[in-house]
Design an enzyme around this catalytic site. Sequence first.
Site: not given
Ligand code: NAD
Length: 357
Positions: A130, A183, A216, A240, A244
């Site tokens: 990071y 890894k 992997d 991370d 997910d």
């Molecule tokens: P995301 O995790 O926001 O979403 C990924 C998928 O999961 C999407 O389809 C979304 O609709 C679904 N999803 C996420 N949370 C949900 C919930 N509570 N209920 C239902 N569905 C849900 O990932 P992204 O779209 O790639 O990223 C969006 C923004 O968030 C980017 O700016 C990214 O940098 C940021 N981000 C922030 C964090 C954090 O604050 N810790 C973590 C990951 C990504």
Amino acid sequence: MKIIVLPGDGIGPETMAATAEVLRAASQTFKLGLHLDFDIAGHDSLKQHGATVTPALLAKVKAADGLMLGPMSTYDFKDESKGEINPSKFFRKSLDLYANIRPSRTYAGMTHALGAFDLVVVRENTEGFYADRNIESGSSEMRITPDVVISLRRITRHCCERIARSAFELAMTRSKHVTLVHKANVLQMGDGLFLEMCHAVAKEFPEVRVDDFIVDAMMAHVVRAPHKFNVIVTTNMFGDILSDLTAELSGSLGLGGSLNAGRDYAMGQAAHGSAPDIAGQNIANPFSLILSAAMLLNWHGQRKQLPAFLAASRAIEDAAAAAILSGEVTRDVGGTLSTAQTGTAFSARLLGATIED
Ligand code: NAD
């Protein structure tokens, strides 16, 4: 307990409103005396203060007993010199929140093609790949020529040791099994050091069974048989990604709660991002933030030896399971409720909860 609440971007305000309602209900039922102090971070703060997070906010968080951070649109924040700081990184680094604890489990009432499981990913949170947090100032990602970028990954003995200890301590409260994910076949020095420190810490916990997988192959193993894992410890980026995956395997990323914990501070935060694709529609699942809030209450209860906080945390987890079983959930996990309705139904369950201890 004073909690600073930062709703965040995208689905943050909707899911945090539901979470605050649940926290107020828990406070009433378990007589926690919670004080929720709302403030802003992310886009709102950038507009109002010229920075996504401010030193004044950090001081306020340090003076409180805990922080709830909503999801942030971190991808929008590209230039720290313009105040575009990743709030998540800011608090993890400033408060030394080195352990990111991300549980994933299945619930009765949902169909799981891979069978039931209950595991926790323990992710190192302060170094690794990071670029915004692993050097003292600036970024550890460099453009050497217009066509060449180098990204440096930092792995330290100290950080490996403390994340390993977090995992083994957690395993002692669960099924005494830790899986190391790495890894080391390619990153021989960095992940070699990670493995060395994990095995050194393991010697202090002789009852804990230890195995390890290359990251992997781990993806295949966890998708094939998630029930074979219980506590998984790994470096920052692998954790991370893996967490997910495990959250989605449990039914939805919207169930992925997490706690960022250090020695003196803790921050509840959903594992997912700001989900711009569904923001403002009142359909996001608030369980990830609600379960993160439960972890924060548990952390405070353990630290201050306050049984009411431990009971409230358990009651929130039980209420989540009961809500899923009865279908009082958002559509991502098979329900029909809106985000706000889910929070209200959840709160009603907690207000009716009985206090066991
Ligand atoms: P995301 O995790 O926001 O979403 C990924 C998928 O999961 C999407 O389809 C979304 O609709 C679904 N999803 C996420 N949370 C949900 C919930 N509570 N209920 C239902 N569905 C849900 O990932 P992204 O779209 O790639 O990223 C969006 C923004 O968030 C980017 O700016 C990214 O940098 C940021 N981000 C922030 C964090 C954090 O604050 N810790 C973590 C990951 C990504």
